[in-house]
Design an enzyme around this catalytic site. Sequence first.
Site, short mmCIF file in Angstrom:
data_model
loop_
_atom_site.label_atom_id
_atom_site.label_comp_id
_atom_site.label_asym_id
_atom_site.label_seq_id
_atom_site.Cartn_x
_atom_site.Cartn_y
_atom_site.Cartn_z
N LYS A 32 -4.54 -6.46 3.49
CA LYS A 32 -4.48 -5.35 2.53
C LYS A 32 -5.89 -4.99 2.04
CE LYS A 32 -3.05 -2.22 -0.28
NZ LYS A 32 -3.51 -2.18 -1.59
N GLU A 65 -9.90 2.47 4.00
CA GLU A 65 -9.56 3.62 3.14
C GLU A 65 -10.83 4.15 2.44
OE1 GLU A 65 -6.22 2.74 0.46
OE2 GLU A 65 -7.40 3.58 -1.17
N HIS A 97 -7.53 -3.07 4.73
CA HIS A 97 -6.90 -1.75 4.71
C HIS A 97 -7.63 -0.87 3.69
CE1 HIS A 97 -4.34 1.06 2.51
NE2 HIS A 97 -3.68 1.29 3.63
N ASN A 98 -7.83 -1.43 2.49
CA ASN A 98 -8.49 -0.65 1.44
C ASN A 98 -9.95 -0.35 1.80
OD1 ASN A 98 -6.05 -1.10 0.17
ND2 ASN A 98 -6.97 -1.48 -1.83
N SER A 117 0.82 -1.21 0.00
CA SER A 117 0.00 0.00 0.00
C SER A 117 0.85 1.26 0.00
CB SER A 117 -0.91 0.04 1.23
OG SER A 117 -1.60 1.27 1.24
N1 NAP Z 1 -2.00 2.05 -8.45
C1 NAP Z 1 -2.04 1.96 -7.12
O1 NAP Z 1 -2.12 2.96 -6.38
C2 NAP Z 1 -1.98 0.60 -6.46
C3 NAP Z 1 -1.74 0.54 -5.08
C4 NAP Z 1 -1.62 -0.71 -4.47
C5 NAP Z 1 -1.76 -1.86 -5.21
N2 NAP Z 1 -2.03 -1.77 -6.55
C6 NAP Z 1 -2.15 -3.04 -7.29
O2 NAP Z 1 -0.95 -3.27 -8.00
C7 NAP Z 1 -1.23 -4.02 -9.19
C8 NAP Z 1 -0.71 -3.26 -10.38
O3 NAP Z 1 -1.39 -2.02 -10.43
P1 NAP Z 1 -0.83 -0.75 -11.26
O4 NAP Z 1 -1.56 0.43 -10.70
O5 NAP Z 1 0.64 -0.74 -11.29
O6 NAP Z 1 -1.42 -1.09 -12.71
P2 NAP Z 1 -1.03 -0.46 -14.12
O7 NAP Z 1 -0.31 0.82 -13.96
O8 NAP Z 1 -2.30 -0.47 -14.90
O9 NAP Z 1 -0.02 -1.53 -14.72
C9 NAP Z 1 -0.45 -2.81 -15.02
C10 NAP Z 1 0.75 -3.65 -15.41
O10 NAP Z 1 0.26 -4.97 -15.63
C11 NAP Z 1 0.51 -5.30 -17.00
N3 NAP Z 1 -0.62 -6.07 -17.49
C12 NAP Z 1 -1.91 -5.68 -17.65
N4 NAP Z 1 -2.65 -6.69 -18.13
C13 NAP Z 1 -1.80 -7.74 -18.29
C14 NAP Z 1 -1.97 -9.07 -18.75
N5 NAP Z 1 -3.15 -9.52 -19.13
N6 NAP Z 1 -0.89 -9.86 -18.78
C15 NAP Z 1 0.31 -9.42 -18.39
N7 NAP Z 1 0.55 -8.18 -17.94
C16 NAP Z 1 -0.51 -7.35 -17.89
C17 NAP Z 1 0.69 -4.03 -17.75
O11 NAP Z 1 1.49 -4.29 -18.88
P3 NAP Z 1 1.42 -3.41 -20.22
O12 NAP Z 1 2.46 -2.37 -20.10
O13 NAP Z 1 1.71 -4.40 -21.30
O14 NAP Z 1 0.03 -2.85 -20.32
C18 NAP Z 1 1.41 -3.19 -16.70
O15 NAP Z 1 2.76 -3.51 -16.62
C19 NAP Z 1 -2.75 -4.23 -9.20
O16 NAP Z 1 -3.06 -5.45 -8.58
C20 NAP Z 1 -3.24 -3.09 -8.33
O17 NAP Z 1 -4.52 -3.33 -7.76
C21 NAP Z 1 -2.12 -0.58 -7.20
#
Ligand code: NAP
Length: 467
Positions: A185, A192, A188-189, A131
């Site tokens: 987690k 949030e 936590h959300n 987080s």
């Molecule tokens: N953003 C936040 O604040 C946050 C906070 C805590 C946890 N999270 C969690 O962290 C994880 C990633 O989130 P993010 O915000 O970093 O997402 P993001 O910016 O949308 O990035 C997604 C990543 O996953 C890849 N991807 C998407 N679909 C895919 C598929 N079918 N097969 C393989 N790779 C794929 C994308 O690759 P491409 O470049 O090819 O599209 C990209 O590298 C999620 O589970 C999210 O819930 C996010």
Amino acid sequence: MTDMAHLGLYGLGTMGSALSLNILDNGFALHVANRTAEVTADFAKEAGALATRLTTHASLADMAKSMPRPRAIILMVPAGRPVEEAIDDLCDLLEPGDTIIDAGNTDFHDTRRRTAKVEGRGLTFIGMGVSGGEEGARNGPSIMVGGTPEAWAGIRPMIHAISAKFNGEPCADHLGPDGAGHFVKTVHNGIEYADMQMISETYGMMRYGQGMDPAMIGARFEAWDQGVLKSYLVEITGKVLQAVDRETGGPAVDVILDRAGQKGTGRWTLIEALRLGQSASSIEAAVAARSWSSEKDTRVAGEAILGGTRGAVSLDDQDYADALLAARIIAYAQGFRLLAAASEEYNWSLDFARIAEIWRAGCIIRSALLDDISAAFRGEMPLGQLIFAPAFADRLKTTLPALRRVVAAAALGGHPVPALASALSFVDTFAMARGTTDLIQAQRDFFGMHGFERIGGASGQHGPWWD
Ligand SMILES: NC(=O)c1ccc[n+]([C@@H]2O[C@H](COP(=O)([O-])OP(=O)(O)OC[C@H]3O[C@@H](n4cnc5c(N)ncnc54)[C@H](OP(=O)(O)O)[C@@H]3O)[C@@H](O)[C@H]2O)c1
């Protein structure tokens, strides 16, 4: 896995790229790959001087095949099919001694199932909640780990190094087996969601009831961030409300469509609460409010048909601050009740004081209150209920009158405050020895012969309804 495992990360999106830079910054060598290969090349450029410890690969399979053993591969891709597919691929490419770490927001039921599947193949599996958004992932997130103690021992030095620190202590820990980290987690959300909703309801009252402009309200939040309400969400609310839109020169918040998104963790919290026979009503209210908000057209039609108007409200600033504090305490209390119920159901032996401690820095719900919450869990707490811990019971006694004034004024003025109102009803219910479900039991017996328990007597009794 040993301390010597070679690290890989798959998924260089917002979180994956920030976490990778954090890992490199802390002196660890890292292999990376991404579904779209150009993103990997761009990332290598972004890494600058840190790229000396970086090895890029064209695909997940290439990375897994060319990494030296033992390998620990972190997945930072969206929950569901992307995680499942990556795990399936890795199960065929990795060997005993290797580890898969799912660091995204995954439903803990999936993590439990995948742990069994992956460990059945002789590999190690870790479900890890991270987080803090992009900034946290880059500079130190709060990290909630689920897996075996041996798996944790293998990643602990790296996780401690990259995590946020509170008074020098890492905000990361092993919380239990398989899905424990992802569940904590998720909750936590959920908290949030509730906190954000309560803050926005308070803003709504001040804006549309008291007639204050966003900058004035932002200044109040900025001031509250210096006291007991000190928290990341109050801090950013102060900044957001004082921000000016570049195009219009007006408040930035006014150019934003009032339709909130959600990705599932709030909903997962509720679904599990219901499964466990619980209700985290303030989180439910927050999820509902986001769903209702998405029905913009219905709300526009509703205003024309039902004539919604928001009446004037006249309350002190302190009433809003106290109401928000009371409601925030209740939201945390509901979240911890849910953690307790899940801990019992799944035999996780969760350490609630430790959970509060690792939320004190790095994560989105970090707040001054969490230090007191961890102290409360280590001290006297009747029936394990946070709202009964002496320090919190005292705070509630002094702040609940303000929450009543705010909820009452909202109801009279037509301001929707679902989260604040449900928090109040929760605490009112638990502050009363005798409730009104005697009548529910009578009704159930009347129409369904369900029977009731007579006070001081036997269960399975029937009433005189048909005499
Ligand atoms: N953003 C936040 O604040 C946050 C906070 C805590 C946890 N999270 C969690 O962290 C994880 C990633 O989130 P993010 O915000 O970093 O997402 P993001 O910016 O949308 O990035 C997604 C990543 O996953 C890849 N991807 C998407 N679909 C895919 C598929 N079918 N097969 C393989 N790779 C794929 C994308 O690759 P491409 O470049 O090819 O599209 C990209 O590298 C999620 O589970 C999210 O819930 C996010």
